[in-house]
Design an enzyme around this catalytic site. Structure first.
Site, short mmCIF file in Angstrom:
data_model
loop_
_atom_site.label_atom_id
_atom_site.label_comp_id
_atom_site.label_asym_id
_atom_site.label_seq_id
_atom_site.Cartn_x
_atom_site.Cartn_y
_atom_site.Cartn_z
N ILE A 63 0.90 -1.16 0.00
CA ILE A 63 0.00 0.00 0.00
C ILE A 63 0.94 1.21 0.00
CG2 ILE A 63 -0.26 -0.29 2.52
CD1 ILE A 63 -2.89 1.16 2.44
N SER A 64 0.72 2.14 -0.92
CA SER A 64 1.64 3.26 -1.08
C SER A 64 1.67 4.15 0.16
CB SER A 64 1.23 4.11 -2.29
OG SER A 64 1.08 3.31 -3.43
#
Ligand code: SAH
Length: 225
Positions: A63-64
């Site tokens: 997840i960025s």
């Protein structure tokens, strides 16, 4: 010292990681201040949800970092009434942020397990205007085109032609593209049959694996020539 509540940590994240680094769009700041990132990571990572870092997901994906999500959403500059395509939906977090600002978000994710998790996470977060599809997002989603913006959360050898073609007039494609070993975050804006291009600088994403992406997860050979 007691840990901050998720709501407090989220407010601090917006101030320290976004505002101080130059994110100015009020809608983006509001959306990032609303979406509970802790619901998009595994339970044992929830306490790190507002750290200034990407976090691991299933299948070796990530997840960025919150700042990178905000940067991409701000750069996409779509309108409230627009339909937006989210390629590489992963946990569903970026899709949830987009969903606060668009009328409808279409997500595409290649791993079935992540599609399932993203749907669950979005439901838990009460997000109802995102539809997640399993498939190769490097080909876009022609049946739902055109899109006011397309965001790609995985790096490609070049901006995929099908994605450019699925942009509405004035629409923007935000995509990390690899050049000589490092990646640049590019913003392509459709102007008729032409596309203007802006470079937002170096980033690091997992590879886009698919027909218009790389052939394998090591990001080795390009799938297009
Ligand atoms: N936006 C996500 C980030 C996920 S990381 C989030 O907020 O959690 C990038 C994702 O792209 C990974 O889940 C990976 O499986 C997916 N991906 C890679 N190539 C893809 C492709 N061709 N089509 C769809 N998804 C792809």
């Amino acid at each position: 010292m007691a840990r901050l509540s998720h709501a407090q940590a989220r407010r601090e994240m917006v101030e320290r990681q976004l505002v101080r680094r130059g994110i100015v769009d009020a809608g983006v700041l509001q959306a990032m201040g609303q979406v509970p990132r802790e619901l998009f990571v595994a339970d044992d990572l929830a306490r790190y949800a507002y750290d200034d870092t990407p976090l691991p997901l299933a299948n070796g994906q990530t997840i960025s970092q919150p700042y990178v999500v905000a940067l991409m959403v701000e750069a996409a500059r779509f309108g409230r009434g627009d339909r937006v395509l989210d390629v590489g939906t992963g946990s569903g977090y970026a899709a949830a942020v987009l969903a606060q600002l668009a009328s409808k978000v279409f997500g595409v994710e290649r791993y079935a397990e992540l599609v399932h998790t993203a749907r669950q996470n979005l439901a838990r977060a009460g997000v109802t205007n995102v539809e997640v599809f399993e498939g190769d997002g490097s080909m876009g989603l022609p049946q739902h085109a055109p899109f006011g913006a397309i965001l790609v959360a995985a790096n490609a050898p070049a901006a995929p032609h099908p994605l450019k073609q699925q942009l509405a007039e004035g629409g923007r494609l935000v995509i990390p593209v690899r050049a000589d070993g490092y990646q640049d975050l590019l913003v392509l804006t459709r102007e008729g049959d032409k596309f203007s291009e802006k470079n937002l600088g170096p980033v690091q994403f997992v590879p886009l694996v698919g027909e218009q992406g790389f052939r394998d997860t090591r990001g080795g050979g390009a799938g297009i020539d």
